[in-house]
Motif scaffolding. Structure first.
Motif, PDB file in Angstrom:
ATOM      1  N   ARG A  18    -117.813   5.684  93.817  1.00  0.00           N
ATOM      2  CA  ARG A  18    -116.461   6.095  93.607  1.00  0.00           C
ATOM      3  C   ARG A  18    -116.511   7.317  95.208  1.00  0.00           C
ATOM      4  O   ARG A  18    -115.628   7.089  95.861  1.00  0.00           O
ATOM      5  CB  ARG A  18    -116.716   6.759  92.252  1.00  0.00           C
ATOM      6  N   ALA A  19    -117.577   7.848  95.119  1.00  0.00           N
ATOM      7  CA  ALA A  19    -117.754   8.497  96.497  1.00  0.00           C
ATOM      8  C   ALA A  19    -117.607   7.835  97.667  1.00  0.00           C
ATOM      9  O   ALA A  19    -116.740   8.691  98.169  1.00  0.00           O
ATOM     10  CB  ALA A  19    -119.098   9.315  96.164  1.00  0.00           C
ATOM     11  N   GLY A  20    -118.771   6.583  97.683  1.00  0.00           N
ATOM     12  CA  GLY A  20    -119.186   6.217  99.040  1.00  0.00           C
ATOM     13  C   GLY A  20    -117.448   5.341  98.961  1.00  0.00           C
ATOM     14  O   GLY A  20    -117.105   5.501 100.635  1.00  0.00           O
ATOM     15  N   LEU A  21    -116.313   5.094  98.347  1.00  0.00           N
ATOM     16  CA  LEU A  21    -115.320   4.227  98.010  1.00  0.00           C
ATOM     17  C   LEU A  21    -114.462   5.163  99.019  1.00  0.00           C
ATOM     18  O   LEU A  21    -113.485   4.784  98.791  1.00  0.00           O
ATOM     19  CB  LEU A  21    -114.964   3.372  97.316  1.00  0.00           C
ATOM     20  N   GLY A  22    -114.612   6.489  98.222  1.00  0.00           N
ATOM     21  CA  GLY A  22    -113.164   7.135  98.691  1.00  0.00           C
ATOM     22  C   GLY A  22    -112.176   7.795  97.416  1.00  0.00           C
ATOM     23  O   GLY A  22    -111.345   7.989  96.876  1.00  0.00           O
ATOM     24  N   GLY A  23    -112.948   7.004  95.940  1.00  0.00           N
ATOM     25  CA  GLY A  23    -112.494   7.217  94.632  1.00  0.00           C
ATOM     26  C   GLY A  23    -112.209   6.149  93.235  1.00  0.00           C
ATOM     27  O   GLY A  23    -112.750   5.047  94.440  1.00  0.00           O
ATOM     28  N   SER A  24    -111.353   6.797  92.408  1.00  0.00           N
ATOM     29  CA  SER A  24    -111.641   5.135  91.596  1.00  0.00           C
ATOM     30  C   SER A  24    -110.987   3.598  91.738  1.00  0.00           C
ATOM     31  O   SER A  24    -111.530   2.814  91.193  1.00  0.00           O
ATOM     32  CB  SER A  24    -111.014   5.793  90.050  1.00  0.00           C
TER      33      SER A  24
END
Length: 164
Positions: free
Chosen positions: A120-126
Protein backbone atom coordinates in the motif's frame (compact mmCIF):
# COMPACT_ATOMS: atom_id res chain seq x y z
CA UNK A 1 26.77 -19.28 1.37
CA UNK A 2 25.81 -20.90 4.67
CA UNK A 3 23.00 -23.35 5.31
CA UNK A 4 20.48 -20.58 6.06
CA UNK A 5 21.16 -18.81 2.76
CA UNK A 6 21.20 -22.13 0.89
CA UNK A 7 17.81 -22.99 2.38
CA UNK A 8 16.35 -19.64 1.33
CA UNK A 9 17.70 -20.07 -2.20
CA UNK A 10 16.38 -23.64 -2.35
CA UNK A 11 12.98 -22.58 -1.03
CA UNK A 12 12.74 -19.79 -3.65
CA UNK A 13 13.62 -22.29 -6.36
CA UNK A 14 10.97 -24.71 -5.08
CA UNK A 15 8.31 -21.98 -4.89
CA UNK A 16 8.95 -21.17 -8.54
CA UNK A 17 9.19 -24.76 -9.74
CA UNK A 18 6.61 -26.50 -7.54
CA UNK A 19 4.51 -23.82 -5.88
CA UNK A 20 3.69 -23.47 -2.19
CA UNK A 21 1.35 -26.42 -1.77
CA UNK A 22 3.50 -28.95 -3.63
CA UNK A 23 6.83 -28.03 -2.02
CA UNK A 24 7.95 -30.48 0.64
CA UNK A 25 10.68 -30.34 3.25
CA UNK A 26 12.54 -32.93 1.17
CA UNK A 27 12.30 -30.77 -1.94
CA UNK A 28 13.76 -27.77 -0.14
CA UNK A 29 16.53 -29.76 1.55
CA UNK A 30 17.49 -31.38 -1.77
CA UNK A 31 17.51 -28.03 -3.60
CA UNK A 32 19.62 -26.50 -0.83
CA UNK A 33 21.94 -29.48 -0.46
CA UNK A 34 21.39 -29.67 3.30
CA UNK A 35 19.65 -32.02 5.74
CA UNK A 36 15.96 -31.76 6.64
CA UNK A 37 16.97 -30.89 10.20
CA UNK A 38 18.56 -27.65 8.98
CA UNK A 39 15.10 -26.29 8.16
CA UNK A 40 13.93 -26.70 11.74
CA UNK A 41 17.18 -25.36 13.13
CA UNK A 42 17.25 -22.20 11.02
CA UNK A 43 13.54 -21.48 10.46
CA UNK A 44 11.49 -23.65 12.80
CA UNK A 45 9.16 -24.96 10.11
CA UNK A 46 8.60 -25.41 6.39
CA UNK A 47 5.95 -22.66 6.40
CA UNK A 48 8.27 -20.21 8.14
CA UNK A 49 10.98 -20.92 5.58
CA UNK A 50 8.61 -20.69 2.62
CA UNK A 51 7.17 -17.45 3.99
CA UNK A 52 10.62 -15.90 4.35
CA UNK A 53 11.60 -17.12 0.88
CA UNK A 54 8.42 -15.65 -0.60
CA UNK A 55 8.96 -12.32 1.14
CA UNK A 56 12.50 -12.14 -0.22
CA UNK A 57 11.43 -13.17 -3.72
CA UNK A 58 8.67 -10.55 -3.77
CA UNK A 59 11.12 -7.91 -2.50
CA UNK A 60 13.52 -8.88 -5.29
CA UNK A 61 10.71 -8.60 -7.84
CA UNK A 62 9.77 -5.19 -6.45
CA UNK A 63 13.38 -4.05 -6.76
CA UNK A 64 13.50 -5.37 -10.33
CA UNK A 65 10.28 -3.61 -11.28
CA UNK A 66 11.37 -0.35 -9.63
CA UNK A 67 14.87 -0.48 -11.16
CA UNK A 68 15.96 1.37 -14.23
CA UNK A 69 14.53 4.63 -15.44
CA UNK A 70 11.56 6.08 -13.59
CA UNK A 71 8.52 5.70 -15.83
CA UNK A 72 6.25 8.70 -15.70
CA UNK A 73 3.42 7.60 -17.96
CA UNK A 74 0.73 5.79 -15.94
CA UNK A 75 -0.10 3.47 -18.85
CA UNK A 76 3.52 2.28 -19.02
CA UNK A 77 3.81 1.89 -15.22
CA UNK A 78 0.73 -0.35 -15.16
CA UNK A 79 1.94 -2.27 -18.21
CA UNK A 80 5.27 -3.03 -16.50
CA UNK A 81 3.36 -4.55 -13.57
CA UNK A 82 1.04 -6.43 -15.91
CA UNK A 83 3.99 -7.82 -17.88
CA UNK A 84 5.38 -9.25 -14.64
CA UNK A 85 2.28 -11.45 -14.37
CA UNK A 86 3.68 -13.35 -17.35
CA UNK A 87 7.42 -13.09 -16.77
CA UNK A 88 7.11 -13.97 -13.07
CA UNK A 89 3.90 -16.00 -13.20
CA UNK A 90 5.10 -18.70 -10.79
CA UNK A 91 5.93 -16.10 -8.14
CA UNK A 92 2.51 -14.45 -8.43
CA UNK A 93 0.83 -17.87 -8.16
CA UNK A 94 2.96 -18.67 -5.09
CA UNK A 95 1.66 -15.47 -3.49
CA UNK A 96 -1.92 -16.60 -4.08
CA UNK A 97 -1.14 -20.00 -2.60
CA UNK A 98 0.40 -18.30 0.44
CA UNK A 99 -2.75 -16.19 0.85
CA UNK A 100 -4.79 -19.38 1.09
CA UNK A 101 -2.32 -20.80 3.64
CA UNK A 102 -2.67 -17.62 5.71
CA UNK A 103 -6.20 -18.66 6.61
CA UNK A 104 -4.78 -21.43 8.79
CA UNK A 105 -1.34 -20.05 9.67
CA UNK A 106 -1.04 -16.93 11.81
CA UNK A 107 2.65 -16.78 10.96
CA UNK A 108 2.02 -16.71 7.22
CA UNK A 109 -0.83 -14.24 7.73
CA UNK A 110 1.44 -11.91 9.72
CA UNK A 111 4.10 -11.87 6.99
CA UNK A 112 1.57 -11.34 4.21
CA UNK A 113 -0.15 -8.55 6.16
CA UNK A 114 3.19 -6.81 6.55
CA UNK A 115 3.75 -7.20 2.81
CA UNK A 116 0.35 -5.69 2.09
CA UNK A 117 1.13 -2.70 4.30
CA UNK A 118 4.38 -2.19 2.41
CA UNK A 119 2.56 -2.66 -0.89
CA UNK A 120 0.00 0.00 0.00
CA UNK A 121 2.81 2.39 0.88
CA UNK A 122 4.75 1.61 -2.29
CA UNK A 123 1.78 1.81 -4.63
CA UNK A 124 0.18 4.85 -3.05
CA UNK A 125 -2.77 3.38 -1.16
CA UNK A 126 -5.29 0.59 -0.81
CA UNK A 127 -7.05 1.17 -4.12
CA UNK A 128 -3.92 0.69 -6.29
CA UNK A 129 -3.08 -2.45 -4.29
CA UNK A 130 -6.61 -3.79 -4.79
CA UNK A 131 -6.39 -2.94 -8.48
CA UNK A 132 -3.06 -4.74 -8.76
CA UNK A 133 -4.46 -7.83 -7.03
CA UNK A 134 -7.52 -7.88 -9.28
CA UNK A 135 -5.40 -7.45 -12.38
CA UNK A 136 -3.15 -10.27 -11.26
CA UNK A 137 -6.13 -12.62 -10.93
CA UNK A 138 -7.46 -11.62 -14.34
CA UNK A 139 -4.08 -12.16 -15.99
CA UNK A 140 -3.46 -15.50 -14.29
CA UNK A 141 -6.92 -16.89 -15.10
CA UNK A 142 -7.76 -15.34 -18.49
CA UNK A 143 -4.75 -13.55 -20.00
CA UNK A 144 -6.30 -13.39 -23.48
CA UNK A 145 -9.05 -11.10 -22.21
CA UNK A 146 -7.31 -9.24 -19.38
CA UNK A 147 -6.81 -5.47 -19.63
CA UNK A 148 -3.63 -3.73 -20.72
CA UNK A 149 -1.99 -0.85 -18.91
CA UNK A 150 -3.71 1.57 -21.29
CA UNK A 151 -7.08 -0.09 -20.59
CA UNK A 152 -6.55 0.26 -16.85
CA UNK A 153 -5.71 3.95 -17.05
CA UNK A 154 -8.60 4.68 -19.44
CA UNK A 155 -11.05 2.95 -17.10
CA UNK A 156 -9.64 4.75 -14.06
CA UNK A 157 -10.02 8.08 -15.87
CA UNK A 158 -13.60 7.20 -16.79
CA UNK A 159 -14.34 6.33 -13.14
CA UNK A 160 -12.79 9.60 -11.98
CA UNK A 161 -14.88 11.57 -14.45
CA UNK A 162 -18.02 9.71 -13.38
CA UNK A 163 -17.25 10.33 -9.70
CA UNK A 164 -16.82 14.09 -10.14
Amino acid sequence: MGNREDLLAGAKQCLIERGWARTTVRDIAAAAGVSHAAIGYHFGSRDALLTQALVEAVDELGDELAGGDAVEEPERRWQILIDSFTTHRALWVAQLEAAVQAERSPEVREHLAKGQREGRAGLGGSVPLALLTGLMLQWLVDPDHAPSGADVVAELRALATEAS
